[in-house]
Scaffold this active site. Structure first.
Site, PDB file in Angstrom:
ATOM      1  N   HIS A   1     -14.212 -38.141  28.993  1.00 51.22           N
ATOM      2  CA  HIS A   1     -14.464 -37.843  27.579  1.00 51.22           C
ATOM      3  C   HIS A   1     -13.709 -38.858  26.719  1.00 51.22           C
ATOM      4  O   HIS A   1     -12.582 -39.242  27.043  1.00 51.22           O
ATOM      5  CB  HIS A   1     -14.039 -36.413  27.242  1.00 51.22           C
TER       6      HIS A   1
ATOM      7  N   GLY B   1     -17.358 -35.061  16.179  1.00 53.79           N
ATOM      8  CA  GLY B   1     -16.555 -34.303  15.217  1.00 53.79           C
ATOM      9  C   GLY B   1     -16.627 -34.837  13.803  1.00 53.79           C
ATOM     10  O   GLY B   1     -15.827 -34.459  12.947  1.00 53.79           O
TER      11      GLY B   1
ATOM     12  N   ASN C   1     -18.530 -27.819  25.213  1.00 57.55           N
ATOM     13  CA  ASN C   1     -17.189 -28.337  25.448  1.00 57.55           C
ATOM     14  C   ASN C   1     -16.300 -27.733  24.364  1.00 57.55           C
ATOM     15  O   ASN C   1     -16.313 -28.198  23.226  1.00 57.55           O
ATOM     16  CB  ASN C   1     -17.194 -29.869  25.374  1.00 57.55           C
ATOM     17  N   TRP C   2     -15.567 -26.702  24.753  1.00 57.90           N
ATOM     18  CA  TRP C   2     -14.740 -26.008  23.752  1.00 57.90           C
ATOM     19  C   TRP C   2     -13.514 -26.814  23.346  1.00 57.90           C
ATOM     20  O   TRP C   2     -12.815 -26.443  22.390  1.00 57.90           O
ATOM     21  CB  TRP C   2     -14.300 -24.640  24.300  1.00 57.90           C
ATOM     22  N   LYS C   3     -13.199 -27.848  24.102  1.00 57.86           N
ATOM     23  CA  LYS C   3     -11.980 -28.641  23.850  1.00 57.86           C
ATOM     24  C   LYS C   3     -10.764 -27.691  23.798  1.00 57.86           C
ATOM     25  O   LYS C   3     -10.763 -26.686  24.503  1.00 57.86           O
ATOM     26  CB  LYS C   3     -12.153 -29.477  22.577  1.00 57.86           C
TER      27      LYS C   3
ATOM     28  N   GLU D   1     -21.949 -40.155  24.391  1.00 66.88           N
ATOM     29  CA  GLU D   1     -21.271 -39.626  23.206  1.00 66.88           C
ATOM     30  C   GLU D   1     -20.709 -40.784  22.384  1.00 66.88           C
ATOM     31  O   GLU D   1     -19.582 -41.248  22.659  1.00 66.88           O
ATOM     32  CB  GLU D   1     -20.127 -38.693  23.616  1.00 66.88           C
TER      33      GLU D   1
ATOM     34  N   SER E   1     -21.751 -34.363  17.253  1.00 66.08           N
ATOM     35  CA  SER E   1     -22.282 -33.632  16.090  1.00 66.08           C
ATOM     36  C   SER E   1     -23.687 -33.081  16.301  1.00 66.08           C
ATOM     37  O   SER E   1     -24.518 -33.108  15.394  1.00 66.08           O
ATOM     38  CB  SER E   1     -22.231 -34.509  14.833  1.00 66.08           C
TER      39      SER E   1
ATOM     40  N   GLU F   1     -12.092 -38.561  24.090  1.00 68.27           N
ATOM     41  CA  GLU F   1     -10.761 -38.127  23.646  1.00 68.27           C
ATOM     42  C   GLU F   1      -9.725 -38.395  24.732  1.00 68.27           C
ATOM     43  O   GLU F   1      -8.576 -38.734  24.446  1.00 68.27           O
ATOM     44  CB  GLU F   1     -10.804 -36.641  23.248  1.00 68.27           C
TER      45      GLU F   1
HETATM   46  P1  13P Z   1     -18.812 -32.365  18.350  1.00 70.34           P
HETATM   47  O1  13P Z   1     -20.086 -31.661  18.742  1.00 70.34           O
HETATM   48  O2  13P Z   1     -17.792 -31.473  17.748  1.00 70.34           O
HETATM   49  O3  13P Z   1     -19.104 -33.603  17.565  1.00 70.34           O
HETATM   50  O4  13P Z   1     -18.145 -32.881  19.731  1.00 70.34           O
HETATM   51  C1  13P Z   1     -18.917 -33.548  20.641  1.00 70.34           C
HETATM   52  C2  13P Z   1     -18.156 -33.710  21.900  1.00 70.34           C
HETATM   53  O5  13P Z   1     -17.186 -34.446  21.956  1.00 70.34           O
HETATM   54  C3  13P Z   1     -18.580 -32.936  23.067  1.00 70.34           C
HETATM   55  O6  13P Z   1     -17.923 -33.337  24.216  1.00 70.34           O
END
Ligand code: 13P
Length: 251
Positions: free
Chosen positions: A96, A174, A11-13, A168, A213, A98
């Site tokens: 997600h 993050g 997931n590159w966001k 998650e 993470s 976020e």
């Molecule tokens: P990180 O791996 O940067 O913690 O992010 C996880 C995530 O939100 C994947 O969708």
């Protein structure tokens, strides 16, 4: 018990530029050749077209990070399932944390998006997870149950025959603070049992990824757990070498 193939999804966001993603994708394509795990990349939507071209002929699957629950119309800035269908998209991340936290996506909206993905013949990667304060007040199972049940109610258990779930924990995203393999396993098992209330076979077959993470040095310990079937990777998926190590982690 069903043998579930490990899925490692990037997931590159909101990261990357054309200049950065071309060599990254090239390195990933070369690095995953011959591996037995399934690998997917979910780029920002403006790069889905480019990735369709770059991934052509490779085994790597393509996914989107978000989609509208509506078919079409006056919804400025939104992207529909039929638009994603114009490209090689197979997966769509829905719910997600976020999006739930920053864009006010409710359980009901997430369930509607899940349904839209299903109608479009694509596979949802449904994200669920608790906040730190919810874990600290022992509400983890209550929150996960609510998030899962909302989708079962709207889309039906049958829809999970073609879906992936990603656990998650919000406090692990993050932050560099990964859930321990045991903490994650406990919730993954809970999710599977929740689905099994409706249908054992579906619960047994569905892949449940862990996200939060995941790094090159902890992926294998996580993927070794009985109910962890791979990972949804944020930060580490932007570094080819780290992502490739995760892609190669075995049970
Ligand atoms: P990180 O791996 O940067 O913690 O992010 C996880 C995530 O939100 C994947 O969708």
């Amino acid at each position: 018990m069903t043998e579930r193939q490990i899925l490692v999804a990037a997931n590159w966001k909101m990261n990357g530029t054309l200049e950065a993603i071309r060599p990254l994708v090239d390195a990933i394509i070369r690095g995953v050749q011959g591996i037995s795990n399934e690998v997917a990349i979910c780029p920002p939507s403006v790069y889905i077209s480019e990735l369709t071209t770059l991934l052509n002929g490779s085994e790597i699957r393509l996914g989107a990070q978000n989609v509208s629950h509506l078919e079409k119309g006056a919804f400025t800035g939104e992207i529909s399932i039929s638009m994603l269908s114009d490209f090689a998209c197979q997966y769509v991340i829905v719910g997600h944390s976020e999006r739930r936290a920053l864009y006010a996506e409710t359980d009901v909206l997430v369930a509607e998006k899940f349904k839209a993905v299903q109608s479009g013949g694509m596979t949802s990667i449904l994200c669920v997870g608790e906040l730190l304060e919810e874990r600290e007040s022992n509400d983890t199972e209550k929150v996960i149950a609510r998030q899962i049940d909302a989708v079962i109610e709207k889309a039906g258990i049958e829809a999970f025959k073609n879906a992936v779930i990603a656990y998650e924990p919000v406090w692990a995203i993050g932050t560099g603070k990964t859930a321990t393999p045991e903490q994650a396993q406990e919730v993954h098992e809970f999710i599977r049992l929740r689905l099994a209330r409706h249908d054992n076979q579906t619960a047994d077959n569905v892949r449940i990824l862990y996200g939060g993470s995941v790094k090159a040095d902890n992926a294998e310990q996580l993927f070794k757990m009985a109910d962890i079937d791979g990972g949804l990777i944020g930060g580490a998926s932007l570094v080819a070498e780290d992502f490739l190590t995760i892609c190669k982690a075995m049970r």
